[in-house]
Enzyme design. Sequence first.
Site, PDB file in Angstrom:
ATOM      1  N   ILE A  20       0.503 -27.485   1.098  1.00 20.89           N
ATOM      2  CA  ILE A  20      -0.596 -28.157   0.394  1.00 20.89           C
ATOM      3  C   ILE A  20      -0.143 -29.526  -0.100  1.00 20.89           C
ATOM      4  O   ILE A  20      -0.796 -30.540   0.154  1.00 20.89           O
ATOM      5  CB  ILE A  20      -1.105 -27.285  -0.776  1.00 20.89           C
ATOM      6  CG1 ILE A  20      -1.566 -25.919  -0.271  1.00 20.89           C
ATOM      7  CG2 ILE A  20      -2.218 -28.002  -1.537  1.00 20.89           C
ATOM      8  CD1 ILE A  20      -2.714 -25.967   0.732  1.00 20.89           C
ATOM      9  N   HIS A  26      -6.676 -19.039  10.436  1.00 24.74           N
ATOM     10  CA  HIS A  26      -7.713 -18.031  10.248  1.00 24.74           C
ATOM     11  C   HIS A  26      -9.071 -18.477  10.757  1.00 24.74           C
ATOM     12  O   HIS A  26      -9.342 -19.667  10.869  1.00 24.74           O
ATOM     13  CB  HIS A  26      -7.807 -17.662   8.762  1.00 24.74           C
ATOM     14  CG  HIS A  26      -6.626 -16.860   8.309  1.00 24.74           C
ATOM     15  ND1 HIS A  26      -6.478 -15.536   8.637  1.00 24.74           N
ATOM     16  CD2 HIS A  26      -5.548 -17.198   7.577  1.00 24.74           C
ATOM     17  CE1 HIS A  26      -5.352 -15.090   8.105  1.00 24.74           C
ATOM     18  NE2 HIS A  26      -4.768 -16.071   7.459  1.00 24.74           N
ATOM     19  N   ARG A  78       1.740 -14.073  -2.258  1.00 21.44           N
ATOM     20  CA  ARG A  78       0.476 -14.808  -2.320  1.00 21.44           C
ATOM     21  C   ARG A  78       0.028 -14.770  -3.782  1.00 21.44           C
ATOM     22  O   ARG A  78      -0.263 -13.714  -4.313  1.00 21.44           O
ATOM     23  CB  ARG A  78      -0.558 -14.133  -1.424  1.00 21.44           C
ATOM     24  CG  ARG A  78       0.023 -13.804  -0.043  1.00 21.44           C
ATOM     25  CD  ARG A  78      -0.934 -13.102   0.878  1.00 21.44           C
ATOM     26  NE  ARG A  78      -1.108 -11.674   0.635  1.00 21.44           N
ATOM     27  CZ  ARG A  78      -0.251 -10.720   0.934  1.00 21.44           C
ATOM     28  NH1 ARG A  78       0.924 -11.004   1.454  1.00 21.44           N
ATOM     29  NH2 ARG A  78      -0.550  -9.451   0.689  1.00 21.44           N
ATOM     30  N   ILE A  94      -3.940 -21.428  -4.551  1.00 19.25           N
ATOM     31  CA  ILE A  94      -4.077 -21.761  -3.127  1.00 19.25           C
ATOM     32  C   ILE A  94      -3.128 -20.855  -2.340  1.00 19.25           C
ATOM     33  O   ILE A  94      -1.986 -21.202  -2.068  1.00 19.25           O
ATOM     34  CB  ILE A  94      -3.755 -23.239  -2.835  1.00 19.25           C
ATOM     35  CG1 ILE A  94      -4.408 -24.171  -3.848  1.00 19.25           C
ATOM     36  CG2 ILE A  94      -4.138 -23.586  -1.398  1.00 19.25           C
ATOM     37  CD1 ILE A  94      -5.916 -24.152  -3.831  1.00 19.25           C
ATOM     38  N   SER A 100      -3.269 -17.517   0.814  1.00 18.91           N
ATOM     39  CA  SER A 100      -3.948 -17.330   2.095  1.00 18.91           C
ATOM     40  C   SER A 100      -5.450 -17.509   1.883  1.00 18.91           C
ATOM     41  O   SER A 100      -5.992 -16.948   0.950  1.00 18.91           O
ATOM     42  CB  SER A 100      -3.656 -15.920   2.596  1.00 18.91           C
ATOM     43  OG  SER A 100      -4.290 -15.693   3.822  1.00 18.91           O
ATOM     44  N   CYS A 106      22.635 -23.597  20.253  1.00 24.18           N
ATOM     45  CA  CYS A 106      22.083 -22.261  19.965  1.00 24.18           C
ATOM     46  C   CYS A 106      21.745 -21.632  21.296  1.00 24.18           C
ATOM     47  O   CYS A 106      20.753 -22.010  21.926  1.00 24.18           O
ATOM     48  CB  CYS A 106      20.850 -22.378  19.081  1.00 24.18           C
ATOM     49  SG  CYS A 106      19.904 -20.854  18.936  1.00 24.18           S
ATOM     50  N   CYS A 163      25.847 -20.069  16.860  1.00 21.18           N
ATOM     51  CA  CYS A 163      25.616 -21.482  16.565  1.00 21.18           C
ATOM     52  C   CYS A 163      25.935 -21.919  15.151  1.00 21.18           C
ATOM     53  O   CYS A 163      26.110 -23.110  14.902  1.00 21.18           O
ATOM     54  CB  CYS A 163      24.183 -21.872  16.889  1.00 21.18           C
ATOM     55  SG  CYS A 163      22.968 -21.003  15.902  1.00 21.18           S
TER      56      CYS A 163
END
Lengths: 411, 121, 490
Positions: C16, C53, C313, C344, C346, C408, C450
């Site tokens: 955000i 979503h 969340r 803010i 999900s 890697c 790595c």
Amino acid sequence: MQHKQVIIIGGGPAGLAAALELYHNGVTDILILEREKHLGGILRQCIHDGFGLLRFKESLSGPEYAQRFIDEIDRLHIPYLTDVTVIDITADKKVLAVSKQGLLEFQAEALALTMGCRERTRGAISIPGTRPAGIYTAGVAQSYINLANTMPGKNVVILGSGDIGLIMARRLTLEGAQVKAVFELQPYPSGLPRNIAQCLNDYDIPLFLSHTVIDIKGRSRLEGVTVAAVDENFAPIPGTEKDYPCDTLILSVGLIPENELSLQAGVELDQRTKGALVDDSYQTSRPGIFVAGNVLQVHDLVDFVSAEAEKMALGIVAYLHSDSSQSTHLTIRGDASITHTVPQRVSGKKDFILSLRPSRPAQNCAVQICQNERVIATQTFRKVLPAEMIQIPVAANLLAEAGDLEVRIAC
Amino acid sequence: MLKKYTCIICPIGCDIEATVEQDRIVAITGNSCPKGIDYVSQELANPLRNIATSVLIQNGDLPLVSVRLDRPIPKAEIFPAMTEIKQLCVTAPVQIGQILLQNVAGTGANLLVTKPVRATG
Amino acid sequence: MKDQLYDVVIIGAGVIGSAVARELSRYRLRIAVLEKELDVACGNSSRNTGVLHGGFTYRPGSLKAECTVEGNREFDQVAKELDVPFKRSGKVVVGFNDEDMRNILKFKQIGETNGVRGLEIIDKDRLYRIDASAGGEFAMYSPDSGILNPMQYTIALAENAHANGADFFFASEVTAIDNSTGRYRISAGDKCFSSRWVINCAGMNCVAISEMLGISGHQVKGFKGEYFVLDKKAGQYLNIPVYPAPNAKGGFSTHATPTIDGNVLIGPDSYLTDDPDDFAATREHMQGLIEDGAKMFKHIKRDFFIRNFAGTRWKRVDPDTGEILDFLIETRTDKPGIVNLIGIESPGLTCALPIARRVVGKIRDREQLAPKPSFNPVRRGITPFAGQPRERQQALINADPNYGEIVCRCETITKAEILSAINNPLGVVTVTGIKNRTRATMGRCQGGYCETRIAALIQETLGSKETEIRYQHAGSYLFTGKVREDDHAA
């Protein structure tokens, strides 16, 4: 596209021994592809001694053992490339590698896969807790200390009594760290008895069997672990939890053959060993693709790795001369007393070495190889341990034309 | 008194049981060969161990050269030997078998290079 | 010490805060982003399912619903501009019984009201054809849903904001905010900032920052969820996110989601926590995840497990009733200069840019915003080697031999990419920062091959001592020193 008779992927102990054996049997159009800057594989960081006791009758360090082969490779001018990483192989034996000079493409008549293995990680065994710095698999800690001159920590707990963990217990102690304890999930140690003696007992480092780490604490750097005893189903026993403050957790919880490339070529794997299914020439399910060393089955003695790679080389030689049209239809299986057997199928027409591991420690027992309900070979042992691979030579003349082989340990 | 040992001379790692009286072995079982008896005698008299470690190296293609002693030394000398070895600094190139330090911590054992290190620059 | 002068200070560099910085950087404003950790996306922005979503579970007219549909529609364009890997994979919400069907139908209706396109109820056959691994008797198919890498998205937003003039300050936890002088004076880390505007994008800590800003009364509740990450071998079996039918309130339990990189995520589950820093994985929840995950994804097996993690969340709740509330983007006339973002969670990832535009809107309500002619919405990430056609790989190596050195091996990441990550525009130097920018250490060996190389490259490139290398947070030192100190001058 360059053509080679044999390409060897991995220049560690298996690849080196295979190269020399191929050369000594007239196959000289070979190329070793090694991703590190030097040949030698994992031996380069195994600076402790104990290598070569069987093969050279000396107790060498890993680098010295490797150098015996590397010197011979250089003397014979056997071609190899370092700093080259193979990223793809195909069933028809094409090899694609990445180098600073660009992509390298090869077509081989036969491939020897000797890529070794990787370590099982924290994530794979889902140890709960936070994710701070200070958690290392034993091999990575070994690489930092022995190759990069870097110390991972000062107050250490080790999970897993595999050989690498035991070796690191000693190594860390010699370099001034304090190793508080080693915890092992099983009711018996995973590593060799002489390593328990030389690495733990010598330094008064306690070993707790049937224990595991159930929680990890610390936001930025590790602050401690919680350990609990486990029952026969490996479930933590409530009430046995104990906290161990530490800044380093070393994980020595198993090795997994590194077969990503093998899978890309469609090689079939044995779900128990995580290595390829092979026959008595160490040929995989793909004609012309052979495997040996830790990529086939995790070994505890490098001397056995070299010997296995040499047998594989002979199998490649026979293949190149189209000598291996024998069907390998006799399967070999172990019962519950055995964790795995290699090879998994044989022709019955040639002598071979049967490698196996017992599933648990046992005393005064016999390994029995049976065919058609008859014991065709047996070898007795004062003791057997999962940590010690057993190898039994089986002569072809003992084998009947038909009938699968069963192997078991009887006490 | 019954003492138990895991012999470390070869990979078999025999579990040896020795009956010991006044620091002498009076009975011994479990060893597969005579070296096991020698090992237990040595353990009783003066346990010996080899050590492998690293030495700082300058001007090489690696920062450390791996080393080991050419023979095992008394257990009690392990840390004094380490103290001496830690102070060493050598310069590349070095070859396998090269002696970097003689008579480490007065034990008579020499410190050998176990990995070749090439010189850079 | 002199105060650093800015027009806007954004607190928090999650998705955000980074999106707000990016949108504000379109205008002639001096912008600073203050982040308490050592990189962007250290909170929940890197601890979620990575899903774009569709918008069918949110109350019509809510900010969640509006912003999701907006964010979903524009994302092909956004992903292209910012060079973020994205796939509009679609999603299936599966059900097993009548109650599931009732809930699914309800949410199909809500979705359609919200403007979600293409929602269909499909039968078992069609479900099997869309993805043979999905478990369920029937499903709702949402073609507009997608998957993306949330770390890469946050990094892309932040780098674009930075390229367009926003300053990022890491290790800058806000400890005090004073507005007695008419400007906001913010103490953060070892610095002081003076700003006309403060935007609270502190995510899990939004209430604490809100209080510091003098706005009380908000409450958030932490819903923690644990995840398993499965190897890419599992990923070959799953093309599309598979969610269980939502419960009556619209909440989902454990899902199986393919990631844009080819792994599979199992999770999250849901339980309460009151600690904003609680990201530990727990034994208790792992077993539940495995069982629930197996219902959604038939191919789950132990061999595939490579890692677990947890996210939280923080949902805005009514302090009296405990009811879960909508996103809040508020300004207060008695507290000019503040845009306060509360709760803010999900679908914050999907809503990031729509939310950012609404923040810009709040500022524009109060003052003229002059567009910056030099603003460039396009940002390029690190050019990958893996997955490219052979000719492209050869060309990359020809142009830069460091593309010819694999660092890697599990993910086929080259030295060139690691060096680009070490030299990233935001100046982040943690191992996790390199991981999030390249995918190094995210494969089956989890850095076994790595990590040693990455540590060496950090030291070589930046001249750092081994004791200075950090894993993720301040104080997360990897090494305690050398084995042999080089006191011997040559």
